[in-house]
Design a protein around this motif. Sequence first.
Motif, PDB file in Angstrom:
ATOM      1  N   VAL A 108       0.841  -1.203   0.000  1.00 48.16           N
ATOM      2  CA  VAL A 108       0.000   0.000   0.000  1.00 48.16           C
ATOM      3  C   VAL A 108       0.875   1.252   0.000  1.00 48.16           C
ATOM      4  O   VAL A 108       1.861   1.331   0.744  1.00 48.16           O
TER       5      VAL A 108
ATOM      6  N   TYR B  25       2.044  -3.804  10.117  1.00 46.22           N
ATOM      7  CA  TYR B  25       0.811  -3.972   9.334  1.00 46.22           C
ATOM      8  C   TYR B  25      -0.128  -5.018   9.956  1.00 46.22           C
ATOM      9  O   TYR B  25      -1.334  -5.008   9.701  1.00 46.22           O
TER      10      TYR B  25
ATOM     11  N   ALA C 199       1.963   9.751   7.897  1.00 50.08           N
ATOM     12  CA  ALA C 199       0.796  10.632   7.816  1.00 50.08           C
ATOM     13  C   ALA C 199       0.252  10.600   6.393  1.00 50.08           C
ATOM     14  O   ALA C 199       0.970  10.378   5.435  1.00 50.08           O
TER      15      ALA C 199
ATOM     16  N   LEU D 107      -1.502   8.416   5.140  1.00 51.73           N
ATOM     17  CA  LEU D 107      -1.977   7.055   4.948  1.00 51.73           C
ATOM     18  C   LEU D 107      -2.774   6.579   6.166  1.00 51.73           C
ATOM     19  O   LEU D 107      -3.920   6.173   6.054  1.00 51.73           O
TER      20      LEU D 107
ATOM     21  N   GLU E  82      -2.640   7.971   9.723  1.00 51.86           N
ATOM     22  CA  GLU E  82      -2.596   8.654  11.020  1.00 51.86           C
ATOM     23  C   GLU E  82      -3.940   8.632  11.753  1.00 51.86           C
ATOM     24  O   GLU E  82      -3.975   8.570  12.986  1.00 51.86           O
ATOM     25  N   HIS E  83      -5.044   8.663  11.003  1.00 53.84           N
ATOM     26  CA  HIS E  83      -6.350   8.641  11.671  1.00 53.84           C
ATOM     27  C   HIS E  83      -6.732   7.239  12.144  1.00 53.84           C
ATOM     28  O   HIS E  83      -7.705   7.064  12.874  1.00 53.84           O
ATOM     29  N   LEU E  84      -5.960   6.244  11.736  1.00 56.61           N
ATOM     30  CA  LEU E  84      -6.200   4.876  12.225  1.00 56.61           C
ATOM     31  C   LEU E  84      -5.359   4.569  13.459  1.00 56.61           C
ATOM     32  O   LEU E  84      -5.651   3.629  14.208  1.00 56.61           O
TER      33      LEU E  84
END
Lengths: 386, 386
Positions: free
Chosen positions: A203, A235, A262, A264, A266-268
């Motif tokens: 990814v 991962y 960031a 990709l 960061e909000h996860l």
Amino acid sequence: MEGKELKSLDELIRQNLTGDDLLEFNRIHYGRKDNHELEIKKENIQYGSKNNFEISCYDFPANKEELRKPRIVKVGLIQHSIAIPTDKPIIEQRSAIFEKVKKIIEIAADEGVNVLCLQEAWSMPFAFCTREKKPWCEFAESVIEGPSTLFLKELASTYGMVIISPILERDETHSDTIWNTAVVINEMGKVIGKHRKNHIPRVGDFNESTYYFEGNTGHPVFETTFGRIAINICYGRHHPLNWLMFGVNGAEIVFNPSATVAGLSEHLWAVEARNAAIANSYFTCAINRVGTESFPNEFTSGDGKPAHKEFGHFYGSSYVTAPDGSRTPGLSRVKDGLLIAQLDLNMCRQIKDKWGFCMTQRLDLYANSLNEAIKHDFIPQRLPKN
Amino acid sequence: MEGKELKSLDELIRQNLTGDDLLEFNRIHYGRKDNHELEIKKENIQYGSKNNFEISCYDFPANKEELRKPRIVKVGLIQHSIAIPTDKPIIEQRSAIFEKVKKIIEIAADEGVNVLCLQEAWSMPFAFCTREKKPWCEFAESVIEGPSTLFLKELASTYGMVIISPILERDETHSDTIWNTAVVINEMGKVIGKHRKNHIPRVGDFNESTYYFEGNTGHPVFETTFGRIAINICYGRHHPLNWLMFGVNGAEIVFNPSATVAGLSEHLWAVEARNAAIANSYFTCAINRVGTESFPNEFTSGDGKPAHKEFGHFYGSSYVTAPDGSRTPGLSRVKDGLLIAQLDLNMCRQIKDKWGFCMTQRLDLYANSLNEAIKHDFIPQRLPKN
């Protein structure tokens, strides 16, 4: 790059909320009104400041029990940037990282850390974006006799500390294959085992499947003097079943050494390792690389970006979550750091008794469901619309 | 009670951060700088205001594709408090809830909602805390001919809307057993199936195992005119395998009708349904009951509280997460509400292609692992410390 980056989301909130508002934010967001910050020795803070890394320490106490004594363990998480540019000789790049990491480990030892974990592929730049085999494969090293292991064995035995060392592994015994591997060194400086990354990304700039294969070491849990520990590498964080099996095998602390950027993920970041702690009633320690890495040659990306030499910004933000779902604030988004957490491992069983997530897991149901799901002629359970 | 309660954590942040700080918070916390709020008709906002419920609506667009057209669906989530005290006759309690919910459904219809989901056991107070069988078991009703189904079938066909109705089920065909069940009614007003809650809590005041058993309906996915939907009822939220199997069976939207209280789970609320959306590349819609419910007789609790008549505060905060991990702000912590989200279901496959979490799942590995783990003589994979 770092100049433009926000230093810390947690700090931003602390600066802008006060009084009851901050307490409510803490309660709902972190899971406790008080972060239980523990004091760091002044001279260590000064030393960190001089050497450009931050230190923070938090406590996770458990309830008192009648029959068991508290089982207090101090874990240390180190996040760091690379030390010199990626076009320097490999041996220089590695030595420069050793040098900066050694300073942080010494402070961890002085603060009484028992189990220390470094970030994914800690002794090298995260060169897998490039898809180039040369010179990056030369960073691969033996689990038993590689330079990283030799370096850390000495520190482990000197300081009586278990150290988890995630490296690029060269397996000379099996056709010189390469793996993404975490080496576990006990507090006497002995390698007690290894775990290989189970899930490999394809990814964005994470072209890792070019270099190594899905791990073949199962879901080992390492018995140590300081509790039962496991490692879910990077991962594997996105895979609830990976987390689950470490729990099934009895882990009390699962480290998640990572390298992620960031834009990709960061909000996860605040969601996944925390969810795993909740679902499996164990502590999770999520560690992310920090800084921006640039490579000599341009490379293309899985997400259609023009060819480029820079990986995105590794946003650090390492944090610890307890089995009850409460968590520490994260380390900096831009700076090297040492996060220490004092854990009472008794909390694991206490939370299992309270919430019952393991008792209500129904693993037999899911063993059957997965046995069906993996068949080539599997028919999903779907009901028609009329 | 509500007077003392914070209205919304999301609102608190919006009030205290501005400019770039708010954008960075949005990016890191919600997963996108712009919440993509969609406009609600003025008269509907006024009607909601008059009837004491809030409405908000957000958009989740997907990328354009060459071969597939966008598949736009509007989902509606309703959170509501009970309407009259719990010591009133059952038929009055239920009618009063029908009346308030009908108003919200009519607004949802006017805003073009295609698939609507109500909260867990929506037509009754959450009386399972009491452990009393009388009168609460009388709320149990038939999936096909019960008052809730009859009430919603009419609304579903009138408005051409799929409605998910989580009720306390009485199964007269199988020895009058009771279940915690979600009934799925299609847009022609026909019951197309049901799903029974797979994981039952025994925690705090959630004495539900006194009333019903673990569900026996597997992990059905319902094909509808508006996409493939599934329902993970309440406590199943804590079980990643439950979420996983809905994904394996092809769900594009999974609803999580819940009833959960502050003090127990509020710091988990933003984590679990969101993690499921990420791990399984589908949309999740988490709905929580709102308000405080008081019961005629005192009851004791799994967490050692003195006997009491009040359940804790059901904190609402319903929200939607997309497969890319971005989420809406939550509804109010204290007020009835309707959350609408416009989803392009094409995002599910787009994110599977981008992140590869399904391709890298290694279900065969875990089928084998679980087959071993459920044996009575299972030996966990543990490595000794020396």
